[in-house]
Design an enzyme around this catalytic site. Structure first.
Site, PDB file in Angstrom:
ATOM      1  N   ASP A  21       0.788  -1.241   0.000  1.00 37.27           N
ATOM      2  CA  ASP A  21       0.000   0.000   0.000  1.00 37.27           C
ATOM      3  C   ASP A  21       0.822   1.293   0.000  1.00 37.27           C
ATOM      4  OD1 ASP A  21      -1.883  -1.987   0.350  1.00 37.27           O
ATOM      5  OD2 ASP A  21      -2.455  -1.390   2.366  1.00 37.27           O
ATOM      6  N   LYS A  82      -7.358  -4.143  -2.405  1.00 37.38           N
ATOM      7  CA  LYS A  82      -7.903  -4.722  -1.187  1.00 37.38           C
ATOM      8  C   LYS A  82      -8.618  -3.659  -0.376  1.00 37.38           C
ATOM      9  CE  LYS A  82      -3.670  -4.351   1.653  1.00 37.38           C
ATOM     10  NZ  LYS A  82      -4.223  -3.529   2.753  1.00 37.38           N
ATOM     11  N   CYS A 118      -1.745  -1.950   8.291  1.00 38.07           N
ATOM     12  CA  CYS A 118      -1.668  -2.995   7.257  1.00 38.07           C
ATOM     13  C   CYS A 118      -0.414  -3.856   7.368  1.00 38.07           C
ATOM     14  CB  CYS A 118      -1.769  -2.354   5.877  1.00 38.07           C
ATOM     15  SG  CYS A 118      -3.385  -1.586   5.581  1.00 38.07           S
TER      16      CYS A 118
END
Length: 203
Positions: A21, A82, A118
């Site tokens: 990410d 996601k 994350c």
């Protein structure tokens, strides 16, 4: 979950890089983002030379943008979109199951953002699935340094190896006789950017 020091090694053909990410809209909000980016670019380029497979995720890219252009993710698997915080979504788990010549890797190198969200959730899932996890501290960040450092400590307690970019590179390189040694050497001549993992008084 105790750390087995014998498993702290990294081997070509049995290791995968996960990039979590690192997206355009996060750039201004993250602590030391520019330095983290520089360290990550060096790591990504070195692992390309060492033929380490890469998997990339993006958290809700319609809202948060694509992976930053500084990262050369050509040849990587993904990016996989996601919404859950962990990268261990079905699509990525499927890739992991065969990514090393038809087999699962032994070890995962983990970089990206945010460290306490994350990255940590991914590390927990990976450990529960039996992988050795090498979280690269100078290639991970959060909005605050407090969240970042506490997350690294929590990951250490569940058995993750808390590494630096050059530590990971040289573990994989293993020998100065490696055919890519000179190319790697030219990459690591670029100094690693200090991201305040260690107090200045200890440097």
């Amino acid at each position: 979950m105790a750390v087995n020091a014998a498993k702290a090694v990294l081997k070509q053909g049995k290791t995968v890089l996960l990039i979590c990410d690192v997206q355009e809209k996060f750039a201004k909000a993250m602590y030391e983002f520019g330095k983290i980016t520089q360290n990550s670019v060096k790591l990504i380029n070195a692992l390309k030379l060492l033929n380490v497979p890469t998997i990339v995720s993006e958290q809700n890219p319609k809202a948060l943008g694509k992976t930053i252009p500084e990262f050369d993710i050509s040849g990587a698997k993904g990016p996989f979109e996601k919404t859950q915080f962990s990268m261990c979504i079905p699509e990525i788990n499927k890739e992991l199951s065969t990514i090393c010549s038809g087999q699962k890797p032994d070890s995962i190198i983990l970089i990206g953002i945010e460290t306490h969200v994350c990255i940590e959730n991914t590390a927990i899932d990976l450990r529960q699935n039996g992988y050795e996890v090498h979280t690269v501290a100078d290639c991970c960040t959060s909005r605050t340094q407090e969240d970042r450092l506490l997350a690294l400590e929590r990951m250490k307690r569940i058995g993750c190896h808390i590494a630096t970019s050059e530590n990971v590179i040289f573990k994989l390189l293993a020998d100065a006789k490696h055919k890519e040694f000179k190319n790697i050497q030219s990459l690591v001549k670029t100094p690693t950017q200090q991201t305040n993992l260690v107090p200045v008084s200890q440097l």
